[in-house]
Design a protein around this motif. Sequence first.
Motif, PDB file in Angstrom:
ATOM      1  N   GLN A 247      -6.215  -3.565  16.501  1.00 21.29           N
ATOM      2  CA  GLN A 247      -7.561  -3.436  17.025  1.00 21.29           C
ATOM      3  C   GLN A 247      -7.642  -2.275  18.019  1.00 21.29           C
ATOM      4  O   GLN A 247      -7.970  -2.439  19.196  1.00 21.29           O
TER       5      GLN A 247
ATOM      6  N   GLY B 182     -10.730  -5.324   9.786  1.00 22.44           N
ATOM      7  CA  GLY B 182     -10.522  -4.952  11.185  1.00 22.44           C
ATOM      8  C   GLY B 182     -10.350  -3.444  11.318  1.00 22.44           C
ATOM      9  O   GLY B 182     -10.912  -2.812  12.211  1.00 22.44           O
ATOM     10  N   GLY B 183      -9.582  -2.870  10.400  1.00 25.62           N
ATOM     11  CA  GLY B 183      -9.305  -1.447  10.464  1.00 25.62           C
ATOM     12  C   GLY B 183     -10.462  -0.587   9.990  1.00 25.62           C
ATOM     13  O   GLY B 183     -10.764   0.449  10.561  1.00 25.62           O
ATOM     14  N   LEU B 184     -11.115  -1.033   8.937  1.00 25.17           N
ATOM     15  CA  LEU B 184     -12.184  -0.215   8.352  1.00 25.17           C
ATOM     16  C   LEU B 184     -13.505  -0.370   9.103  1.00 25.17           C
ATOM     17  O   LEU B 184     -14.262   0.585   9.264  1.00 25.17           O
TER      18      LEU B 184
ATOM     19  N   ILE C 108      -4.861 -10.489   4.762  1.00 23.87           N
ATOM     20  CA  ILE C 108      -5.046  -9.091   4.338  1.00 23.87           C
ATOM     21  C   ILE C 108      -6.483  -8.632   4.607  1.00 23.87           C
ATOM     22  O   ILE C 108      -6.709  -7.485   4.979  1.00 23.87           O
TER      23      ILE C 108
ATOM     24  N   GLU D  64     -15.296   8.347   9.294  1.00 22.97           N
ATOM     25  CA  GLU D  64     -14.334   9.456   9.172  1.00 22.97           C
ATOM     26  C   GLU D  64     -13.241   9.186   8.148  1.00 22.97           C
ATOM     27  O   GLU D  64     -12.469  10.080   7.812  1.00 22.97           O
ATOM     28  N   LEU D  65     -13.162   7.950   7.645  1.00 30.80           N
ATOM     29  CA  LEU D  65     -12.102   7.639   6.686  1.00 30.80           C
ATOM     30  C   LEU D  65     -12.513   8.009   5.262  1.00 30.80           C
ATOM     31  O   LEU D  65     -13.644   7.751   4.843  1.00 30.80           O
TER      32      LEU D  65
ATOM     33  N   GLY E 263      -5.761   1.993  -1.284  1.00 34.56           N
ATOM     34  CA  GLY E 263      -4.820   1.243  -0.453  1.00 34.56           C
ATOM     35  C   GLY E 263      -5.148  -0.248  -0.453  1.00 34.56           C
ATOM     36  O   GLY E 263      -4.255  -1.097  -0.584  1.00 34.56           O
TER      37      GLY E 263
ATOM     38  N   GLN F  11     -13.713  -1.898  12.218  1.00 36.02           N
ATOM     39  CA  GLN F  11     -13.476  -2.078  13.645  1.00 36.02           C
ATOM     40  C   GLN F  11     -14.274  -3.280  14.177  1.00 36.02           C
ATOM     41  O   GLN F  11     -15.133  -3.165  15.058  1.00 36.02           O
ATOM     42  N   MET F  12     -13.964  -4.387  13.595  1.00 39.08           N
ATOM     43  CA  MET F  12     -14.626  -5.648  13.957  1.00 39.08           C
ATOM     44  C   MET F  12     -14.204  -6.059  15.359  1.00 39.08           C
ATOM     45  O   MET F  12     -13.070  -5.834  15.770  1.00 39.08           O
ATOM     46  N   ASN F  13     -15.087  -6.714  16.062  1.00 37.88           N
ATOM     47  CA  ASN F  13     -14.675  -7.356  17.314  1.00 37.88           C
ATOM     48  C   ASN F  13     -14.378  -8.804  17.004  1.00 37.88           C
ATOM     49  O   ASN F  13     -14.940  -9.377  16.080  1.00 37.88           O
TER      50      ASN F  13
ATOM     51  N   VAL G 215      -8.992   4.879   1.088  1.00 29.06           N
ATOM     52  CA  VAL G 215      -9.003   3.521   1.649  1.00 29.06           C
ATOM     53  C   VAL G 215      -9.090   2.492   0.516  1.00 29.06           C
ATOM     54  O   VAL G 215      -8.363   1.493   0.506  1.00 29.06           O
TER      55      VAL G 215
ATOM     56  N   TYR H  93       1.363   3.952  -3.243  1.00 23.87           N
ATOM     57  CA  TYR H  93       1.110   5.381  -3.031  1.00 23.87           C
ATOM     58  C   TYR H  93       2.373   6.197  -3.307  1.00 23.87           C
ATOM     59  O   TYR H  93       2.309   7.313  -3.814  1.00 23.87           O
TER      60      TYR H  93
ATOM     61  N   VAL I 273      -6.407   2.523   8.870  1.00 23.93           N
ATOM     62  CA  VAL I 273      -6.929   1.200   8.500  1.00 23.93           C
ATOM     63  C   VAL I 273      -5.967   0.108   8.971  1.00 23.93           C
ATOM     64  O   VAL I 273      -6.378  -0.879   9.593  1.00 23.93           O
TER      65      VAL I 273
ATOM     66  N   GLY J 106      -5.652   0.038  12.846  1.00 18.19           N
ATOM     67  CA  GLY J 106      -6.960  -0.386  13.362  1.00 18.19           C
ATOM     68  C   GLY J 106      -7.134  -1.888  13.220  1.00 18.19           C
ATOM     69  O   GLY J 106      -7.623  -2.570  14.121  1.00 18.19           O
ATOM     70  N   GLY J 107      -6.704  -2.423  12.079  1.00 16.99           N
ATOM     71  CA  GLY J 107      -6.866  -3.849  11.818  1.00 16.99           C
ATOM     72  C   GLY J 107      -5.865  -4.718  12.548  1.00 16.99           C
ATOM     73  O   GLY J 107      -6.188  -5.789  13.048  1.00 16.99           O
TER      74      GLY J 107
ATOM     75  N   THR K 152       0.847  -1.202   0.000  1.00 18.26           N
ATOM     76  CA  THR K 152       0.000   0.000   0.000  1.00 18.26           C
ATOM     77  C   THR K 152       0.883   1.253   0.000  1.00 18.26           C
ATOM     78  O   THR K 152       0.666   2.185  -0.771  1.00 18.26           O
TER      79      THR K 152
ATOM     80  N   ALA L 239      -8.384  -9.670   7.096  1.00 23.90           N
ATOM     81  CA  ALA L 239      -8.516  -9.446   8.543  1.00 23.90           C
ATOM     82  C   ALA L 239      -8.000  -8.055   8.914  1.00 23.90           C
ATOM     83  O   ALA L 239      -8.647  -7.324   9.676  1.00 23.90           O
ATOM     84  N   VAL L 240      -6.855  -7.669   8.370  1.00 23.84           N
ATOM     85  CA  VAL L 240      -6.309  -6.347   8.683  1.00 23.84           C
ATOM     86  C   VAL L 240      -7.223  -5.255   8.123  1.00 23.84           C
ATOM     87  O   VAL L 240      -7.583  -4.301   8.822  1.00 23.84           O
TER      88      VAL L 240
ATOM     89  N   LYS M 266     -16.152   2.735   9.489  1.00 28.01           N
ATOM     90  CA  LYS M 266     -15.808   4.017  10.100  1.00 28.01           C
ATOM     91  C   LYS M 266     -16.044   5.160   9.123  1.00 28.01           C
ATOM     92  O   LYS M 266     -15.461   5.190   8.039  1.00 28.01           O
TER      93      LYS M 266
END
Lengths: 208, 208
Positions: free
Chosen positions: A205, B201-203, B195, B158-159, B167, B205-207, B164, A175, A198, A201-202, A171, B197-198, B156
């Motif tokens: 967490q 998870g980031g976008l 990839i 705000e992104l 990326g 915000q999974m638990n 995103v 960029y 992102v 966050g991923g 990524t 999961a990350v 989320k």
Amino acid sequence: MTNKEEVQDKRHLRSIKTKQKLLQAAREIFLTEGFQKATISQIIKKAEVGYGTAYVHFSGKEEILIVLMDHVMEKFYQIAEVSFSPSSKEEAHDIILSQAMDFLKMAETERNMLQLFEQSIGISSSISAKWNSIREKFIQRISEDIAYAQKYGLAKAELNHKLVARGWFYTNEMYLWEIVRNEQQGTVEEIAKTITAVYTGGLYQMNE
Amino acid sequence: MTNKEEVQDKRHLRSIKTKQKLLQAAREIFLTEGFQKATISQIIKKAEVGYGTAYVHFSGKEEILIVLMDHVMEKFYQIAEVSFSPSSKEEAHDIILSQAMDFLKMAETERNMLQLFEQSIGISSSISAKWNSIREKFIQRISEDIAYAQKYGLAKAELNHKLVARGWFYTNEMYLWEIVRNEQQGTVEEIAKTITAVYTGGLYQMNE
């Protein structure tokens, strides 16, 4: 110092200067002519060194470009080599954000040289191999940072750190090339903040 | 049907067949010779069509390759065009994982053609422009999916969804080329899971 040592020192110094002259000339020729059109003869002429002497240092234009790449990438490596031992997820986020920001800003400050590299990666297989080794160096370093954060319970332990590292580097790299080509949408700051949000966050967490 | 219409229909059918013959021949020639070495004459000869007829369809080998790229990418687009209207974060994750998996698996099933594309992207500026337009099509689609998930409070808000999306696509694309070159570490499944999961998870915000 014996007389013999003195002579050797002078020779060594002269050799370093010749190399520097060649590298400086190559930089100028490459940037004006482009990698494909540039010739080793042009470079030697511009450097004002003898042909024989020049070939002692470099066997061809690809070898010179590879050394120039190392010089530029040295500045990038310093970014990757920032010590990474965060004590919280937030601290990890801040370090990573500042690394991403510095990395992408280098695309702006080193635009001309990176344009030259991108161009030559497509043309020469040895330059392309060099880029791959640069890439692996970064990925290796990111990988270690992730492993560290996993070890200390900051990053999700179940993720394969090597695969995560590659994805994150890709990524950033893509960029980087966008910015080098001046094609990016949004500012470097916004890009760095978004991709870091992102990613961390991923991987970590993070809570908002 | 009038006699005139019948004649036109037959002509049209013959024209489609000629085009198909040329595309099939081009595919074979490109795969055996590589893009750089392949010539339009070889393709025309292999297709067993007349020179004049051939040039009605294609002005050169780049134009033929672009059509072949579209054919292969059509299958990829189908992955991106899977309807995306998840009702939960988990559902979003599952759809995205299956898209990433399908996308990377295509690198294996279409390896030969993608190797050809990668090779020709480096050589030809029109092929490179074509790849950029393919890339933008994917990014556009991912962008819309993110905007949807943000609108419904899953991702989320705000992104910047466009940044995103780029990326995320870049990570997928670079892994695609790795797999195409048979250089990937780990299985396609593991790469896709990691990839995704990350990213989710980031976008999202999974638990866990």
